[in-house]
Design a protein around this motif. Structure first.
Motif, short mmCIF file in Angstrom:
data_model
loop_
_atom_site.label_atom_id
_atom_site.label_comp_id
_atom_site.label_asym_id
_atom_site.label_seq_id
_atom_site.Cartn_x
_atom_site.Cartn_y
_atom_site.Cartn_z
N ASP A 148 30.12 -53.44 108.60
CA ASP A 148 29.45 -53.06 109.69
C ASP A 148 30.16 -51.61 110.36
OD1 ASP A 148 27.83 -55.25 109.60
OD2 ASP A 148 28.96 -56.32 111.04
N TRP A 149 31.48 -51.79 110.29
CA TRP A 149 32.19 -50.46 110.83
C TRP A 149 31.78 -49.29 109.76
CZ3 TRP A 149 33.42 -50.45 115.57
CH2 TRP A 149 34.05 -49.65 116.21
N LEU A 150 31.70 -49.56 108.57
CA LEU A 150 31.63 -48.34 107.48
C LEU A 150 30.11 -47.83 107.57
CD1 LEU A 150 32.41 -46.55 105.12
CD2 LEU A 150 31.73 -48.59 103.89
N VAL A 151 29.12 -48.76 107.76
CA VAL A 151 27.86 -48.23 108.01
C VAL A 151 27.64 -47.57 109.30
CG1 VAL A 151 25.52 -49.16 108.58
CG2 VAL A 151 26.86 -50.41 106.67
N LEU B 10 35.11 -55.99 95.23
CA LEU B 10 35.84 -55.08 94.47
C LEU B 10 35.23 -53.78 94.36
CD1 LEU B 10 37.65 -57.45 91.96
CD2 LEU B 10 38.70 -56.55 93.94
N ALA B 11 33.88 -53.88 93.84
CA ALA B 11 33.10 -52.76 93.59
C ALA B 11 33.19 -51.54 94.92
CB ALA B 11 31.92 -52.96 93.28
N LEU B 12 32.68 -52.29 96.09
CA LEU B 12 32.63 -51.59 97.43
C LEU B 12 33.96 -50.92 97.60
CD1 LEU B 12 30.87 -50.63 99.55
CD2 LEU B 12 31.03 -52.58 100.73
N GLY B 13 34.99 -51.87 97.40
CA GLY B 13 36.16 -51.37 97.93
C GLY B 13 36.65 -49.94 96.91
N LEU B 14 36.53 -50.21 95.67
CA LEU B 14 36.71 -48.94 95.03
C LEU B 14 35.90 -47.73 95.36
CD1 LEU B 14 37.17 -50.83 91.61
CD2 LEU B 14 38.80 -50.02 92.73
N LEU C 209 28.96 -43.55 99.64
CA LEU C 209 27.72 -43.18 100.64
C LEU C 209 26.90 -44.19 101.16
CD1 LEU C 209 26.40 -40.58 98.08
CD2 LEU C 209 27.90 -39.93 100.01
N LEU C 210 26.06 -44.17 101.99
CA LEU C 210 25.43 -45.21 102.78
C LEU C 210 24.58 -46.03 101.94
CD1 LEU C 210 24.97 -46.53 105.45
CD2 LEU C 210 23.10 -44.82 105.68
N TRP C 211 23.95 -45.21 100.82
CA TRP C 211 23.17 -46.02 99.91
C TRP C 211 23.79 -47.01 98.99
CZ3 TRP C 211 23.34 -46.04 94.66
CH2 TRP C 211 23.99 -44.92 94.00
N HIS C 212 25.02 -46.52 98.76
CA HIS C 212 26.19 -47.66 98.12
C HIS C 212 26.25 -48.88 98.62
CE1 HIS C 212 28.00 -43.73 95.82
NE2 HIS C 212 27.14 -44.11 95.43
N VAL C 213 26.56 -48.66 100.13
CA VAL C 213 26.79 -49.85 100.94
C VAL C 213 25.49 -50.87 101.04
CG1 VAL C 213 27.33 -50.70 103.24
CG2 VAL C 213 28.29 -48.68 102.50
N TYR C 214 24.48 -49.88 101.09
CA TYR C 214 23.03 -50.65 101.02
C TYR C 214 22.73 -51.72 99.93
CZ TYR C 214 21.28 -48.33 105.23
OH TYR C 214 21.22 -47.75 106.46
#
Length: 440
Positions: free
Chosen positions: A67-70, A124-128, A136-141
């Motif tokens: 949430d904070w990253l977004v 792990l993928a989002l952390g890396l 980027l925002l689309w990565h999080v999405y």
């Protein structure tokens, strides 16, 4: 396939286990003796619960960090946060019913192992991506959507597996203990995440969550399958899903509870996204302030779960509807609190009321259905309970953008209160009609 009794593990015929399950679930005076932690007497459940303590702490750390990253990547947009929440819960609408059918046909323990591994890899993928500085925002999405797909499969399998670990007589206690574990993690996870985000950034929080999934996997692998309270697996048929829906359609009590769960979850339980907006945009607090809000809510939910575990037995419908209505009223009142401190303190009774409702609803559904239908019915229940989150996330984001950060709490609470009153009135009227018909 074998079933388990405490004295003679692995020796009872499968058909006898099914009979015993039906007898236990049809008894309104399910054994409540043995203390608050009586489900932990089951070896398999101890392994499961131990892994959950670690894994759920990591999950709540990731939720807070995501949430904070977004908000950081979107410049503080509540609407962007609503999109992330929606993407994470959209798969529930598509996959959960099918996952319920799978849960009734295949080994639930093995299914959970595979799903937990996949969910860990998402973290792990989002952390890396985040640690490397290329997120980027689309990565999080995208990763929120993938994680949502695995979560949609996990929910009905995990919910219907609880009774196989502890047996029908201890189901209510186990559900309550699960809630206690969940809310202990909700207390610790966001608080730790808030500090870690400030010190090392969100990326390391995601990596920690990915690694924490190993705890659940190890617990599941260490279980003794012969000590599970197995039920007969459903035969492979083309209309299994239709049969499950037909079963629910013929049970008005289940329909009312599921509709109420949908309304409360969709409009009243968007806590993480709403609290992030309240902390950042309304009260102008840092990530640690957001973590404290979730912690205060979790203190109340932990207290409510402890009361449910001590109470035991099948919950009364009066408790179910009363707790839903109380939650709605308290949440709406919390939305009017003028300062950060008063708002944070008001979340404690909100948490107590909402966990009383969710525990009562879950136990009421599981204890009133046939064991061979449990996966499909819980798949439908979880679809409604979680599947409305995309709608709720988008609505909450839009309300916060247009009417301010307090609006989702006030309107969501009022919607939950109205749903509880309508649901109670419907069942009361049906009961009066049925009584009149018998007397006539």
């Amino acid at each position: 396939m074998t079933a388990h009794t405490p004295d003679r593990p692995g020796t009872e015929p499968e058909g006898d286990a099914d009979t015993r399950a039906r007898e236990s679930t049809s008894d309104t005076s399910v054994d409540a003796g043995g203390g608050m932690f009586r489900s932990l007497r089951e070896r398999n459940y101890r392994y499961y619960a131990s892994g959950q303590v670690v894994s759920l702490t990591g999950t709540w750390m990731q939720r807070a960090a995501q949430d904070w990253l977004v908000l950081d990547l979107s410049g503080g947009s509540p609407a962007a946060l609503g999109v992330a929440v929606a993407l994470q819960f959209v798969p529930t609408l598509v996959l959960t019913l099918g996952a319920g059918v799978v849960a009734d046909r295949f080994d639930k323990r093995r299914l959970l192992i595979a799903v937990q591994v996949a969910m860990g890899l998402c973290g792990l993928a989002l952390g890396l991506l985040d640690v490397s500085g290329i997120v980027l925002l689309w990565h999080v999405y995208a990763l929120a959507f993938v994680l949502g797909c695995f979560s949609a499969i996990d929910s009905p399998v995990r919910q219907s597996f609880v009774v196989e670990m502890v047996g029908p007589a201890q189901l209510t206690n186990a559900v309550a203990l699960n809630s206690m574990t969940f809310n202990l993690a909700r207390i610790v996870g966001p608080a730790v995440a808030g500090m870690l985000i400030t010190v090392v950034g969100t990326g390391w929080v995601f990596l920690g969550n990915g690694l924490s999934s190993a705890a659940v996997v190890l617990g599941l692998v260490a279980m003794d399958p012969t000590r599970l309270y197995r039920v007969s697996r459903s035969p492979k048929e083309g209309n299994q899903l239709i049969a499950g829906l037909r079963y629910v359609r013929e049970r008005p009590d289940l329909i009312v509870i599921m509709v109420l769960a949908f309304c409360v979850s969709t409009f009243g339980m968007n806590f993480e996204s709403v609290f992030a907006v309240m902390a950042r945009n309304v009260f102008h607090r840092a990530a640690s302030g957001y973590g404290l809000l979730i912690t205060m809510l979790a203190i109340g939910t932990l207290a409510g779960a402890a009361l449910a575990a001590r109470r035991g037995g099948r919950p009364r419908l009066r408790l179910l509807f009363g707790s839903a209505g109380t939650f709605g009223a308290l949440e709406a009142a919390a939305g009017f609190m003028p300062g950060y401190t008063t708002f944070a303190v008001s979340l404690i009774p909100v948490g107590l009321a909402v966990i009383s409702f969710t525990t009562s609803a879950n136990s009421s559904v599981q204890l009133s259905i046939d064991p061979e239908m449990r996966g499909r019915v819980m798949g439908l229940y979880m679809m409604l309970f979680l599947g409305g989150r995309p709608i709720g996330g988008l609505v909450s984001g839009w309300l916060a953008e247009v009417l301010g950060g307090r609006a989702p709490l006030v309107l969501g609470g009022l919607a939950s209160l109205v749903a509880a009153c309508v649901g109670a009135a419907v069942l009361w009227r049906r009961g009066r009609v049925a009584t009149s018909s018998r007397l006539g």
